[in-house]
Design a protein around this motif. Structure first.
Motif, PDB file in Angstrom:
ATOM      1  N   LEU A 154       0.869  -1.150  -0.085  1.00  0.00           N
ATOM      2  CA  LEU A 154      -0.056  -0.059  -0.092  1.00  0.00           C
ATOM      3  C   LEU A 154       0.890   1.281   0.051  1.00  0.00           C
ATOM      4  CD1 LEU A 154      -2.704  -1.163   2.769  1.00  0.00           C
ATOM      5  CD2 LEU A 154      -3.034  -0.695   0.322  1.00  0.00           C
ATOM      6  N   PRO A 155       0.454   2.003  -0.949  1.00  0.00           N
ATOM      7  CA  PRO A 155       1.398   3.585  -1.040  1.00  0.00           C
ATOM      8  C   PRO A 155       0.854   4.280   0.197  1.00  0.00           C
ATOM      9  CG  PRO A 155      -0.289   3.444  -2.661  1.00  0.00           C
ATOM     10  CD  PRO A 155      -0.461   2.205  -1.989  1.00  0.00           C
ATOM     11  N   PRO A 156       1.637   5.373   0.560  1.00  0.00           N
ATOM     12  CA  PRO A 156       1.390   6.377   1.392  1.00  0.00           C
ATOM     13  C   PRO A 156       0.586   7.420   0.710  1.00  0.00           C
ATOM     14  CG  PRO A 156       3.782   6.264   1.323  1.00  0.00           C
ATOM     15  CD  PRO A 156       3.386   5.433   0.258  1.00  0.00           C
ATOM     16  N   MET A 157      -0.448   7.727   1.298  1.00  0.00           N
ATOM     17  CA  MET A 157      -1.299   8.559   0.816  1.00  0.00           C
ATOM     18  C   MET A 157      -1.367   9.900   1.734  1.00  0.00           C
ATOM     19  SD  MET A 157      -3.005   6.961  -1.791  1.00  0.00           S
ATOM     20  CE  MET A 157      -3.955   8.387  -2.079  1.00  0.00           C
ATOM     21  N   SER A 158      -1.769  11.061   1.194  1.00  0.00           N
ATOM     22  CA  SER A 158      -2.191  12.098   1.982  1.00  0.00           C
ATOM     23  C   SER A 158      -3.692  12.095   2.201  1.00  0.00           C
ATOM     24  CB  SER A 158      -1.989  13.410   1.352  1.00  0.00           C
ATOM     25  OG  SER A 158      -2.731  14.450   1.801  1.00  0.00           O
TER      26      SER A 158
ATOM     27  N   ARG B 218      -5.297  14.149   3.877  1.00  0.00           N
ATOM     28  CA  ARG B 218      -6.110  15.428   3.953  1.00  0.00           C
ATOM     29  C   ARG B 218      -6.618  15.506   2.432  1.00  0.00           C
ATOM     30  NH1 ARG B 218      -4.892  20.685   6.175  1.00  0.00           N
ATOM     31  NH2 ARG B 218      -5.751  22.224   4.569  1.00  0.00           N
ATOM     32  N   SER B 219      -5.771  15.046   1.507  1.00  0.00           N
ATOM     33  CA  SER B 219      -6.350  15.288   0.163  1.00  0.00           C
ATOM     34  C   SER B 219      -7.429  14.358  -0.198  1.00  0.00           C
ATOM     35  CB  SER B 219      -5.150  15.244  -0.860  1.00  0.00           C
ATOM     36  OG  SER B 219      -4.499  13.878  -0.941  1.00  0.00           O
ATOM     37  N   VAL B 220      -7.288  13.044   0.332  1.00  0.00           N
ATOM     38  CA  VAL B 220      -8.388  12.027   0.387  1.00  0.00           C
ATOM     39  C   VAL B 220      -9.607  12.601   0.804  1.00  0.00           C
ATOM     40  CG1 VAL B 220      -9.305   9.917   1.286  1.00  0.00           C
ATOM     41  CG2 VAL B 220      -6.987   9.942   0.254  1.00  0.00           C
ATOM     42  N   LEU B 221      -9.615  13.208   2.101  1.00  0.00           N
ATOM     43  CA  LEU B 221     -10.826  13.810   2.613  1.00  0.00           C
ATOM     44  C   LEU B 221     -11.443  15.007   2.011  1.00  0.00           C
ATOM     45  CD1 LEU B 221      -9.942  13.106   6.286  1.00  0.00           C
ATOM     46  CD2 LEU B 221     -11.421  11.797   4.943  1.00  0.00           C
ATOM     47  N   ALA B 222     -10.451  15.767   1.349  1.00  0.00           N
ATOM     48  CA  ALA B 222     -11.186  16.820   0.514  1.00  0.00           C
ATOM     49  C   ALA B 222     -11.714  16.416  -0.733  1.00  0.00           C
ATOM     50  CB  ALA B 222      -9.800  17.660   0.228  1.00  0.00           C
ATOM     51  N   GLU B 223     -11.453  15.493  -1.218  1.00  0.00           N
ATOM     52  CA  GLU B 223     -12.105  14.691  -2.322  1.00  0.00           C
ATOM     53  C   GLU B 223     -13.287  14.276  -2.072  1.00  0.00           C
ATOM     54  OE1 GLU B 223      -9.836  11.862  -5.098  1.00  0.00           O
ATOM     55  OE2 GLU B 223      -8.102  12.647  -4.025  1.00  0.00           O
ATOM     56  N   VAL B 224     -13.480  13.470  -0.880  1.00  0.00           N
ATOM     57  CA  VAL B 224     -14.701  13.220  -0.230  1.00  0.00           C
ATOM     58  C   VAL B 224     -15.642  14.214   0.162  1.00  0.00           C
ATOM     59  CG1 VAL B 224     -15.641  11.937   1.723  1.00  0.00           C
ATOM     60  CG2 VAL B 224     -13.653  11.115   0.710  1.00  0.00           C
ATOM     61  N   GLU B 225     -15.141  15.261   0.480  1.00  0.00           N
ATOM     62  CA  GLU B 225     -15.988  16.476   0.706  1.00  0.00           C
ATOM     63  C   GLU B 225     -16.542  17.149  -0.522  1.00  0.00           C
ATOM     64  OE1 GLU B 225     -13.668  19.717   2.468  1.00  0.00           O
ATOM     65  OE2 GLU B 225     -15.413  20.675   3.467  1.00  0.00           O
ATOM     66  N   ASP B 226     -15.673  17.042  -1.750  1.00  0.00           N
ATOM     67  CA  ASP B 226     -16.457  17.564  -2.761  1.00  0.00           C
ATOM     68  C   ASP B 226     -17.266  16.453  -3.330  1.00  0.00           C
ATOM     69  OD1 ASP B 226     -14.650  19.598  -2.962  1.00  0.00           O
ATOM     70  OD2 ASP B 226     -13.005  18.591  -4.538  1.00  0.00           O
ATOM     71  N   LEU B 227     -17.191  15.371  -3.106  1.00  0.00           N
ATOM     72  CA  LEU B 227     -18.046  14.113  -3.681  1.00  0.00           C
ATOM     73  C   LEU B 227     -19.360  14.531  -2.802  1.00  0.00           C
ATOM     74  CD1 LEU B 227     -15.906  11.159  -4.137  1.00  0.00           C
ATOM     75  CD2 LEU B 227     -16.688  12.294  -5.801  1.00  0.00           C
ATOM     76  N   ALA B 228     -19.386  14.660  -1.750  1.00  0.00           N
ATOM     77  CA  ALA B 228     -20.356  14.870  -0.654  1.00  0.00           C
ATOM     78  C   ALA B 228     -21.191  16.107  -0.843  1.00  0.00           C
ATOM     79  CB  ALA B 228     -20.139  14.425   0.763  1.00  0.00           C
ATOM     80  N   ALA B 229     -20.349  17.085  -1.196  1.00  0.00           N
ATOM     81  CA  ALA B 229     -20.856  18.461  -1.395  1.00  0.00           C
ATOM     82  C   ALA B 229     -22.366  18.753  -1.767  1.00  0.00           C
ATOM     83  CB  ALA B 229     -20.079  19.407  -2.450  1.00  0.00           C
TER      84      ALA B 229
ATOM     85  N   VAL C  79      -1.389   8.059   5.374  1.00  0.00           N
ATOM     86  CA  VAL C  79      -1.906   6.878   5.640  1.00  0.00           C
ATOM     87  C   VAL C  79      -1.468   5.773   4.573  1.00  0.00           C
ATOM     88  CG1 VAL C  79      -4.039   7.538   7.163  1.00  0.00           C
ATOM     89  CG2 VAL C  79      -4.075   7.232   4.699  1.00  0.00           C
ATOM     90  N   LEU C  80      -1.363   4.455   5.081  1.00  0.00           N
ATOM     91  CA  LEU C  80      -1.254   3.528   3.969  1.00  0.00           C
ATOM     92  C   LEU C  80      -2.611   3.152   3.484  1.00  0.00           C
ATOM     93  CD1 LEU C  80       1.592   1.290   5.681  1.00  0.00           C
ATOM     94  CD2 LEU C  80       1.761   3.037   3.888  1.00  0.00           C
ATOM     95  N   GLY C  81      -2.746   3.533   2.015  1.00  0.00           N
ATOM     96  CA  GLY C  81      -4.096   3.053   1.526  1.00  0.00           C
ATOM     97  C   GLY C  81      -4.092   3.048   0.019  1.00  0.00           C
ATOM     98  N   GLU C  82      -5.135   3.157  -0.452  1.00  0.00           N
ATOM     99  CA  GLU C  82      -5.332   3.278  -1.920  1.00  0.00           C
ATOM    100  C   GLU C  82      -6.551   4.243  -2.138  1.00  0.00           C
ATOM    101  OE1 GLU C  82      -7.767   1.755  -4.674  1.00  0.00           O
ATOM    102  OE2 GLU C  82      -7.528   0.552  -2.964  1.00  0.00           O
ATOM    103  N   ASP C  83      -6.571   5.434  -3.098  1.00  0.00           N
ATOM    104  CA  ASP C  83      -7.354   6.246  -3.181  1.00  0.00           C
ATOM    105  C   ASP C  83      -9.079   5.790  -3.154  1.00  0.00           C
ATOM    106  OD1 ASP C  83      -7.483   8.855  -3.507  1.00  0.00           O
ATOM    107  OD2 ASP C  83      -6.867   8.969  -5.550  1.00  0.00           O
ATOM    108  N   GLN C  84      -9.196   4.849  -4.065  1.00  0.00           N
ATOM    109  CA  GLN C  84     -10.592   4.459  -4.185  1.00  0.00           C
ATOM    110  C   GLN C  84     -11.135   3.598  -2.913  1.00  0.00           C
ATOM    111  OE1 GLN C  84     -12.569   2.493  -6.838  1.00  0.00           O
ATOM    112  NE2 GLN C  84     -12.120   4.474  -7.984  1.00  0.00           N
ATOM    113  N   ARG C  85     -10.478   3.063  -2.055  1.00  0.00           N
ATOM    114  CA  ARG C  85     -10.803   2.275  -0.967  1.00  0.00           C
ATOM    115  C   ARG C  85     -11.057   3.391   0.033  1.00  0.00           C
ATOM    116  NH1 ARG C  85      -6.963  -2.047  -1.784  1.00  0.00           N
ATOM    117  NH2 ARG C  85      -8.093  -4.110  -1.985  1.00  0.00           N
TER     118      ARG C  85
END
Ligand SMILES: Nc1ncnc2c1ncn2[C@@H]1O[C@H](COP(=O)(O)OP(=O)(O)OP(=O)(O)O)[C@@H](O)[C@H]1O
Ligand SMILES: [Mg+2]
Length: 376
Positions: A219-223, A225-236, A256-262
């Protein structure tokens, strides 16, 4: 002279009573002896440990102090019929007891009359704590359920997915062939929307039969904050429609270790649930607070991040709380909820090597806490 210790001969051995007593005292299973009226005359240390009543608190009382209310009078009547029937002479089965602290504890209980010669002098009971066993059983059942859903989903995706794609394609052709906003075009558009709903459901189901646990190193390290910002956009749009504000309290350096989609799917599901819960609460009380806070912080364990999704929604009743992660458990109207959101979230979190917990105060709100791994 032999060095071997003499074999213990309990029969007629002078200290045998003491030896038996020591065995009972050292036993890991709860043991109790009552007189013929059912008053406790003896309990061993394991009994006190499991049930929380000290010996002094227990002696003289009847085992009714352990009743949880889980069994009806008929259950106990049948138990006693078997114990008192000389041809059966005992009872063995699962009972849900209650500890002094009010916690339910499932036990495997054996009760038999205690005799001296042919005179009955009381009863003895042995209770084996089967809490852990029950938990494992429940987990297996859940895994079983998930496995059958996976099987069903792949079958469905194949058998239904293909014709659905054809239906959707033809509806698109129809829509394109009509003047826009004509009744024909609107009808075709409705077909497309409904087909998409079915496809979405099948995709949700498919997640169960999907990828499985990712290798932790992969699993790659992901930001975060940017994952959650995308979620915020999607939920807007949903947030706006419900008049709910969302606050992100996440350090921009947090990885965090993860993957964008998940990761997106996990938090989008939690945020949408939170919006629904707030809508429900405020449909009863217009002045109800409408806020979601998503806050991340490093956990005590160095390589873990805790992300809390906290809402001011309706909360979850204690009866429903143990069921919310079960597939198809929903309190929402048909068409609004399928009850697959949280089981999918739980599976995704597990695939990322994390876990999820929930705390809820009915009427006040809920907090789902997702623990994720971060690069060490
Ligand atoms: N934040 C929350 N506040 C209150 N109740 C919640 C919350 N999240 C989940 N629940 C309860 O848990 C149930 C199951 O949630 P889940 O996300 O699995 O399914 P759903 O939201 O009903 O449907 P779906 O997510 O499949 O559209 C919900 O119906 C709701 O009763
Ligand atoms: Mg949901």
């Amino acid at each position: 002279v032999s060095n071997d210790a003499p074999p213990i001969q309990l029969d007629g051995f002078a200290g045998s009573d003491r030896i038996f007593q020591r065995c009972v005292e050292a036993s890991n299973e709860a043991m109790m002896i009552t007189d013929l009226e059912g008053r406790l005359a003896y309990v061993n240390p394991a009994w006190s440990r499991i049930y929380g009543f000290s010996r002094d608190e227990a002696l003289g009382k009847t085992p009714r102090i352990l009743h949880s209310g889980a069994h009806d009078a008929g259950f106990y009547a049948e138990m006693w019929r078997q114990i008192l029937d000389p041809r059966v002479g005992k009872w063995r089965g699962e009972v849900v007891n209650r500890t002094s602290a009010g916690v339910e504890v499932p036990v495997l209980l054996t009760i038999a009359p205690l005799r001296e010669g042919d005179r009955a002098i009381g009863y003895m009971g042995i209770a084996v704590d089967i809490r852990e066993l029950k938990e494992v059983q429940a987990q297996l059942l859940q895994q079983d359920r998930l496995a059958s859903i996976g099987l069903l989903a792949s079958g469905l995706a194949h058998e239904v997915g293909t014709p659905l794609a054809v239906v959707r394609g033809r509806a698109e052709l129809l829509a394109a062939a009509q003047p826009s906003s004509s009744p024909g075009a609107t009808a075709a558009q409705t077909i497309i929307t409904q087909v998409d709903r079915i496809s979405k459901l099948i995709k949700s189901l498919l997640r169960f039969s999907g990828a499985g646990r990712a290798a932790p190193g992969a699993l790659p390290p992901m930001s975060l904050r940017s994952v959650l910002a995308e979620v915020e956009d999607l939920a807007a749009p949903a947030l706006r429609k419900a008049g709910v504000s969302l606050r992100l309290d996440v350090d921009s350096e947090m990885l965090v270790l993860g993957e964008d989609q998940r990761l997106q799917q996990i938090f989008l599901n939690l945020v949408i649930n939170a919006i629904h819960a707030i809508e429900e609460a405020s449909s009863q009380d217009r002045t109800h607070a409408r806020q979601i806070v998503v806050a991340a912080r490093a956990a005590q364990t160095a390589d873990v991040v805790e992300v809390g999704v906290e809402d001011t929604g309706s909360g979850i009743s204690p009866e429903n709380l143990p069921r919310i992660f079960q597939p198809f458990f929903t309190t929402k109207d048909v068409g609004r909820g399928t009850g697959l959101g949280l089981p999918i979230v739980a599976k995704l979190v597990d695939e990322l090597g994390g876990d999820i917990r929930v705390r809820s105060a009915p009427g006040k709100g809920s907090t789902f806490t997702v623990r994720l791994r971060r690069p060490g």
